[in-house]
Design an enzyme around this catalytic site. Structure first.
Site, PDB file in Angstrom:
ATOM      1  N   GLU A 188     -87.837  74.103  34.045  1.00 11.56           N
ATOM      2  CA  GLU A 188     -88.179  72.785  33.506  1.00 11.56           C
ATOM      3  C   GLU A 188     -86.919  72.062  33.038  1.00 11.56           C
ATOM      4  O   GLU A 188     -86.131  72.602  32.269  1.00 11.56           O
ATOM      5  CB  GLU A 188     -89.167  72.896  32.348  1.00 11.56           C
ATOM      6  CG  GLU A 188     -89.683  71.537  31.889  1.00 11.56           C
ATOM      7  CD  GLU A 188     -90.846  71.641  30.927  1.00 11.56           C
ATOM      8  OE1 GLU A 188     -91.620  70.669  30.831  1.00 11.56           O
ATOM      9  OE2 GLU A 188     -90.997  72.697  30.271  1.00 11.56           O
ATOM     10  N   ASP A 202     -93.550  67.159  31.555  1.00  7.83           N
ATOM     11  CA  ASP A 202     -94.896  66.664  31.281  1.00  7.83           C
ATOM     12  C   ASP A 202     -94.848  65.153  31.089  1.00  7.83           C
ATOM     13  O   ASP A 202     -93.849  64.506  31.404  1.00  7.83           O
ATOM     14  CB  ASP A 202     -95.493  67.380  30.066  1.00  7.83           C
ATOM     15  CG  ASP A 202     -94.598  67.258  28.831  1.00  7.83           C
ATOM     16  OD1 ASP A 202     -93.694  66.395  28.831  1.00  7.83           O
ATOM     17  OD2 ASP A 202     -94.798  68.022  27.868  1.00  7.83           O
ATOM     18  N   HIS A 230     -90.459  72.867  37.361  1.00 14.57           N
ATOM     19  CA  HIS A 230     -91.647  72.630  36.537  1.00 14.57           C
ATOM     20  C   HIS A 230     -91.628  71.177  36.088  1.00 14.57           C
ATOM     21  O   HIS A 230     -91.218  70.845  34.974  1.00 14.57           O
ATOM     22  CB  HIS A 230     -91.633  73.576  35.329  1.00 14.57           C
ATOM     23  CG  HIS A 230     -92.908  73.549  34.537  1.00 14.57           C
ATOM     24  ND1 HIS A 230     -93.974  74.376  34.818  1.00 14.57           N
ATOM     25  CD2 HIS A 230     -93.292  72.800  33.476  1.00 14.57           C
ATOM     26  CE1 HIS A 230     -94.954  74.143  33.962  1.00 14.57           C
ATOM     27  NE2 HIS A 230     -94.565  73.174  33.135  1.00 14.57           N
TER      28      HIS A 230
END
EC number: 3.2.1.4
Length: 494
Positions: free
Chosen positions: A473, A76, A413
């Protein structure tokens, strides 16, 4: 003192599995390169991951402070300072204890990655003793969008805590990171090393003076939790910070601190854990070095607990021990499995390295005849199996390091990797548009070379795909200790 005896299944240790040969030098170089893909702020001209560009150039503006730079923790676009500090500590520890095994180019790049983190951490403590900065970015809006960092238009709110509000865990980890980095840079940049140490000292003072967890403050809890709540408490970070300051300064006052607070701060509880939240395993191994080198009797209980951690790697030991998948992966429940595997393997190899260089009797790990001891070779074999598992010697025949080998996951991810680079697609990709990249069946357009992802489940199964964040991720705190492991095995293949 009678030696601690740990029985175990000998065949696991003395027989090497049939494996393919791995290029640890290539893996090491790539594991360091990964950090360039996580950079935030103004990117330098020598940036090698050219699909990444400048991002988050106004961070800190809402608090009238410069918080540009640092690392995005994972896939993110948030900058969580707690895990970023742990990442920095582990990059420093890798350089300190395993830098001699790196090529000049790899050591240079490792120090560049370390400085990128430590420079940013200096900004987070720039207003001490009055204020410490906790995080930049709002997780909920960020996670509702799938945007490459260069385009993100979600709020870049910076969060801070004002004294005397507690932040012992955050400040303790930052103090550890700056102290460790000061050691790593001492030979190469003495002035910078002193700057880091001076800031480590005052950051630790803040941590110890305002005891309590940073996630207990209402103004930061909603932003930090459930992502990086300090579940294990703050006491381990105080011990961790003190241990690194002892190593950086040599001052006996930190020995006194470690002795006085050992039991009340829980250094012999959850000793078989190590990661961004729980530092107990790392504290015991780091302090054990003092016992080996200087025979400081007062802190010998830390070494005793470190021995219990070492014994826990072997299945038929009394008490708590590690769990393993059928394929031999050291397994602990968690959202990102390989972070546990890498961090704990780092401690095993580091402890054995300290022990092998000391004059103390090796740790007895088998009480039958003949006796077996924890030697450097035994630790090498166990660590070697875990490293090679990640690089492809596993039931899936899959490398969990992106860009290493011929078979690795092509979808991860990660917003930046899965979105077109602004080099090829200069038009901004807005929040909802980005989900087209997320749901695309195509491979990622950008390869996040060197990223170690979450990895398989306890049955060695790996489904993959961008939707499977726990498996695909990457995080900075997986790669940071892996740098040290790869450096060691590059120079000391089993």
């Amino acid at each position: 003192m009678k030696p601690l005896v740990c029985s175990f299944i000998v065949i696991l240790l003395i027989l090497l599995p049939t494996t393919i040969s791995h290029d640890y030098s290539d893996a090491l170089t790539k594991s360091i390169l990964f950090f360039e893909g996580q950079r935030s702020g103004y990117l330098p001209r020598e940036q090698r991951m050219t699909w990444r560009h400048n991002s988050a150039l106004n961070d800190g503006k809402n608090l009238n402070v410069d918080l540009v730079g640092g690392y995005y923790d994972a896939g993110d676009n948030i900058k969580f300072h707690f895990p970023m500090a742990f990442t920095t500590t582990m990059l420093a520890w890798s350089a300190i204890d395993f830098g001699s095994y790196m090529s000049p180019a790899d050591l240079r790049d490792n120090l560049v990655a370390l400085r990128w983190g430590s420079n940013y951490l200096l900004k987070t403590v720039s207003q001490l003793p009055n204020r410490i900065f906790v995080q930049v970015g709002e997780p909920t809006p960020d996670h509702q969008c799938w945007e490459r960092p260069e385009d993100m238009d979600t709020p870049r709110t910076a969060y801070a805590l004002e004294a005397p509000k507690p932040a012992s865990d955050l400040a303790g980890e930052i103090a550890a990171a700056l102290a460790a980095a000061s050691i790593a840079f001492k030979r190469f940049d003495p002035r910078y090393s002193k700057l880091l140490l001076d800031n480590a000292l005052r950051t630790f003072e803040y941590a110890d003076s305002h005891r309590g967890s940073y996630t207990n403050n209402p103004e930061t809890k909603l932003a930090v939790c459930p992502f990086y709540c300090s579940v294990n408490g703050y006491e381990d970070e105080l011990l961790w910070g003190a241990a690194w300051l002892r190593r950086a300064t040599g001052k006996d006052s930190y020995i006194k601190y470690l002795v006085e607070n050992r039991q009340s701060f829980g250094s012999d509880s959850n000793y078989f854990e190590f990661g961004w939240d729980n530092k107990v395993g790392g504290v015991n191994v780091l302090v054990a070095k003092e016992v080996f080198e200087k025979n400081v009797a007062a802190i010998a209980p830390y070494k005793d607990t470190a021995e219990k951690l070492m014994c826990s790697f072997f299945l038929e030991t009394p008490g708590a021990h590690m769990s393993y998948s059928p394929g031999g992966l050291l397994y602990k429940p968690g959202s990102s499995q390989l972070q546990n595997t890498v961090a704990l393997s780092f401690l095993l190899l580091t402890y054995a390295n300290y022990l092998s260089k000391s004059s103390q009797q090796p740790l007895q790990i088998l009480s039958t005849t003949p006796l077996w001891y924890l030697t450097q070779r035994i630790a090498n074999i166990v660590g070697f199996e875990k490293v090679d598992y990640i690089l492809g010697d596993n039931p899936m025949k899959m490398s969990y390091m992106i860009g290493y080998g011929n078979r690795y996951p092509r979808q991860i991810h990660h917003r930046g990797a899965s979105s077109p680079s602004i080099t090829t697609h200069p038009t901004p990709v807005k929040c909802s548009e980005g989900w087209n990249s997320f749901s695309s069946p195509n491979p990622d357009p950008n390869v996040l070379v060197g990223a170690v992802i979450g990895g398989p489940n306890i049955d060695d199964k790996f489904v993959g795909g961008r939707t499977n964040a726990s498996e695909t991720e990457p995080t900075t705190y997986i790669n940071a200790p892996f740098v040290g492991l790869l450096a060691y095995f590059k120079a000391n293949p089993v």
